[in-house]
Enzyme design. Structure first.
Site, PDB file in Angstrom:
ATOM      1  N   HIS A  27      14.539  94.667  50.514  1.00 19.60           N
ATOM      2  CA  HIS A  27      14.384  93.938  51.782  1.00 19.60           C
ATOM      3  C   HIS A  27      15.676  93.164  52.102  1.00 19.60           C
ATOM      4  CE1 HIS A  27      10.194  94.854  52.095  1.00 19.60           C
ATOM      5  NE2 HIS A  27       9.759  93.993  51.207  1.00 19.60           N
TER       6      HIS A  27
ATOM      7  N   LYS B  50       7.284  93.876  55.550  1.00 19.38           N
ATOM      8  CA  LYS B  50       6.115  94.240  56.376  1.00 19.38           C
ATOM      9  C   LYS B  50       6.439  95.133  57.578  1.00 19.38           C
ATOM     10  CE  LYS B  50       3.251  93.144  54.439  1.00 19.38           C
ATOM     11  NZ  LYS B  50       2.961  93.641  53.046  1.00 19.38           N
TER      12      LYS B  50
ATOM     13  N   SER C 112       1.864  90.660  60.547  1.00 17.62           N
ATOM     14  CA  SER C 112       1.669  91.302  59.248  1.00 17.62           C
ATOM     15  C   SER C 112       2.211  90.408  58.116  1.00 17.62           C
ATOM     16  CB  SER C 112       2.378  92.665  59.250  1.00 17.62           C
ATOM     17  OG  SER C 112       2.149  93.333  58.040  1.00 17.62           O
TER      18      SER C 112
HETATM   19  N1  PPS Z   1       0.333 104.873  56.643  1.00 16.64           N
HETATM   20  C1  PPS Z   1       0.465 103.767  57.348  1.00 16.64           C
HETATM   21  N2  PPS Z   1       0.322 103.778  58.684  1.00 16.64           N
HETATM   22  C2  PPS Z   1       0.452 102.657  59.417  1.00 16.64           C
HETATM   23  N3  PPS Z   1       0.732 101.435  58.885  1.00 16.64           N
HETATM   24  C3  PPS Z   1       0.878 101.373  57.548  1.00 16.64           C
HETATM   25  C4  PPS Z   1       0.760 102.512  56.720  1.00 16.64           C
HETATM   26  N4  PPS Z   1       0.969 102.110  55.444  1.00 16.64           N
HETATM   27  C5  PPS Z   1       1.188 100.787  55.478  1.00 16.64           C
HETATM   28  N5  PPS Z   1       1.133 100.329  56.735  1.00 16.64           N
HETATM   29  C6  PPS Z   1       1.258  98.953  57.211  1.00 16.64           C
HETATM   30  O1  PPS Z   1       2.551  98.442  56.936  1.00 16.64           O
HETATM   31  C7  PPS Z   1       2.442  97.023  56.691  1.00 16.64           C
HETATM   32  C8  PPS Z   1       2.959  96.734  55.293  1.00 16.64           C
HETATM   33  O2  PPS Z   1       4.349  96.765  55.375  1.00 16.64           O
HETATM   34  P1  PPS Z   1       5.289  97.059  54.131  1.00 16.64           P
HETATM   35  O3  PPS Z   1       4.827  98.266  53.435  1.00 16.64           O
HETATM   36  O4  PPS Z   1       6.672  97.028  54.662  1.00 16.64           O
HETATM   37  O5  PPS Z   1       5.013  95.792  53.207  1.00 16.64           O
HETATM   38  S1  PPS Z   1       5.995  95.265  52.042  1.00 16.64           S
HETATM   39  O6  PPS Z   1       7.098  94.569  52.720  1.00 16.64           O
HETATM   40  O7  PPS Z   1       6.432  96.386  51.225  1.00 16.64           O
HETATM   41  O8  PPS Z   1       5.145  94.306  51.289  1.00 16.64           O
HETATM   42  C9  PPS Z   1       0.976  96.670  56.858  1.00 16.64           C
HETATM   43  O9  PPS Z   1       0.824  96.364  58.241  1.00 16.64           O
HETATM   44  P2  PPS Z   1      -0.363  95.467  58.856  1.00 16.64           P
HETATM   45  O10 PPS Z   1      -1.610  96.280  58.675  1.00 16.64           O
HETATM   46  O11 PPS Z   1      -0.024  95.289  60.301  1.00 16.64           O
HETATM   47  O12 PPS Z   1      -0.388  94.174  58.116  1.00 16.64           O
HETATM   48  C10 PPS Z   1       0.328  97.984  56.491  1.00 16.64           C
HETATM   49  O13 PPS Z   1      -1.002  98.124  56.933  1.00 16.64           O
END
Ligand code: PPS
Length: 297
Positions: free
Chosen positions: A110, A49, A140
């Site tokens: 991860h 996340k 998150s």
């Molecule tokens: N383009 C963009 N801009 C800003 N934030 C973004 C973007 N893409 C993914 N996210 C946010 O990243 C969070 C998901 O994290 P991961 O992609 O690492 O998730 S995972 O571990 O692969 O399941 C999750 O964060 P939260 O919204 O705070 O829950 C996503 O909304």
């Protein structure tokens, strides 16, 4: 993925070298540990996340020189094999998928630094590591654990804050992860990127990634990639928003995968008391490191 619903349930956590992992990963650990990397493999490594999917979309857009038709060829989890992920048969494990994947492979992981298969370092593979401040990362992860039917249920937010600080969650502790990879920069080709920096100035951070990958792109293409990888665009893109995953795995009616995408959402969740307790623990655990995070921008 098309797997029957009954295959998925909330897996128990089992330790691998002291780090808690979901049982199918622990059961297949020997195969993960001995995975054979190739010199042109690129790892996108994160604590869960922290911005994995965002970085995956950026890297794929760069590798395809901004050709969005190519970038939209398949959902995120198909375009980027997930090294350590293991599900019950017949859903393939990451290591099996990777054997069938053409090079150059862009691989999601991860894993904490010390558990990365040694062959990645023998081949001097490049790694892009994305880190996110602990408070937003915890919020998150909490929502993800509510909606991801394979991970242990997070309990209440109050309970979860304690579990997160103790590292009693899949892939273990945030502190251990971000510090371990920070130190590893001294030995390997690692680009360490912060989620908060990406939010503050996405173009600046995308430029760093372009340089790290040894590519050159015009300002127009940079602008195009920036638009394509914005939170709004990715939330609406079925190839980037995980809507291709069945509800039996990710139930987006509980919480969308693209949830908020903000810095400081933690302020909507932490009570004053939780915040003080978190800060006190944070200070202890981060003592002696020059790794600094921003909880607001
Ligand atoms: N383009 C963009 N801009 C800003 N934030 C973004 C973007 N893409 C993914 N996210 C946010 O990243 C969070 C998901 O994290 P991961 O992609 O690492 O998730 S995972 O571990 O692969 O399941 C999750 O964060 P939260 O919204 O705070 O829950 C996503 O909304």
């Amino acid at each position: 993925m098309g797997a029957p619903q009954e295959l998925f349930y909330r897996f128990q956590l089992l330790p691998v070298h002291g780090i808690p992992f979901m049982k199918p990963i622990a059961d297949n650990w020997d195969r993960i540990e001995t995975f054979q990397a190739k010199p042109d493999d690129l790892l996108i490594a994160t604590y869960p996340k922290a911005g994995t999917t965002w970085m995956q979309e950026i890297v794929d857009s760069i590798m395809n020189a901004g050709d969005l038709k190519k970038v939209k060829r398949a959902p995120t989890h198909v375009r980027f094999p997930f090294l350590e992920i293991c599900n019950p048969s017949p859903v393939p494990c990451g290591v099996d998928v990777l054997e069938e994947t053409q090079s150059p492979r862009i691989i999601k992981t991860h894993l904490p630094y010390e558990l990365i298969p040694k062959s990645f370092w023998e081949h001097e593979c490049k790694v892009i590591y994305v880190a996110r401040n602990a408070k937003d990362n915890a919020v998150s992860y909490y929502y993800f654990d509510l909606m991801n039917k394979t991970q242990p249920h997070p309990g209440t937010w109050e309970e979860y804050v304690g579990k997160f600080l103790k590292g009693n969650v899949p892939w273990g502790g945030w502190f251990h992860h971000v510090i371990g990879w920070w130190k590893a920069r001294a030995k390997h080709q690692i680009l360490y990127v912060f989620y908060e920096d990406m939010k503050e100035d996405p173009k600046r951070e995308i430029r760093k990634v372009i340089r790290f990958l040894g590519k050159e792109l015009s300002e127009d293409l940079l602008e195009k990639i920036c638009q394509h990888t914005s939170f709004k665009a990715m939330k609406e893109n079925p190839m980037a928003n995980y809507s291709a995953m069945p509800d039996s795995v990710l139930d987006q009616s509980i919480s969308p995968f693209m949830r908020k995408g903000e810095v400081s959402d933690w302020k909507n969740h932490f009570t004053v008391q939780q915040n003080e307790m978190f800060d006190a623990e944070y200070q202890k655990r981060m003592e002696g490191t020059d790794l600094k995070f921003r909880c607001s921008i």
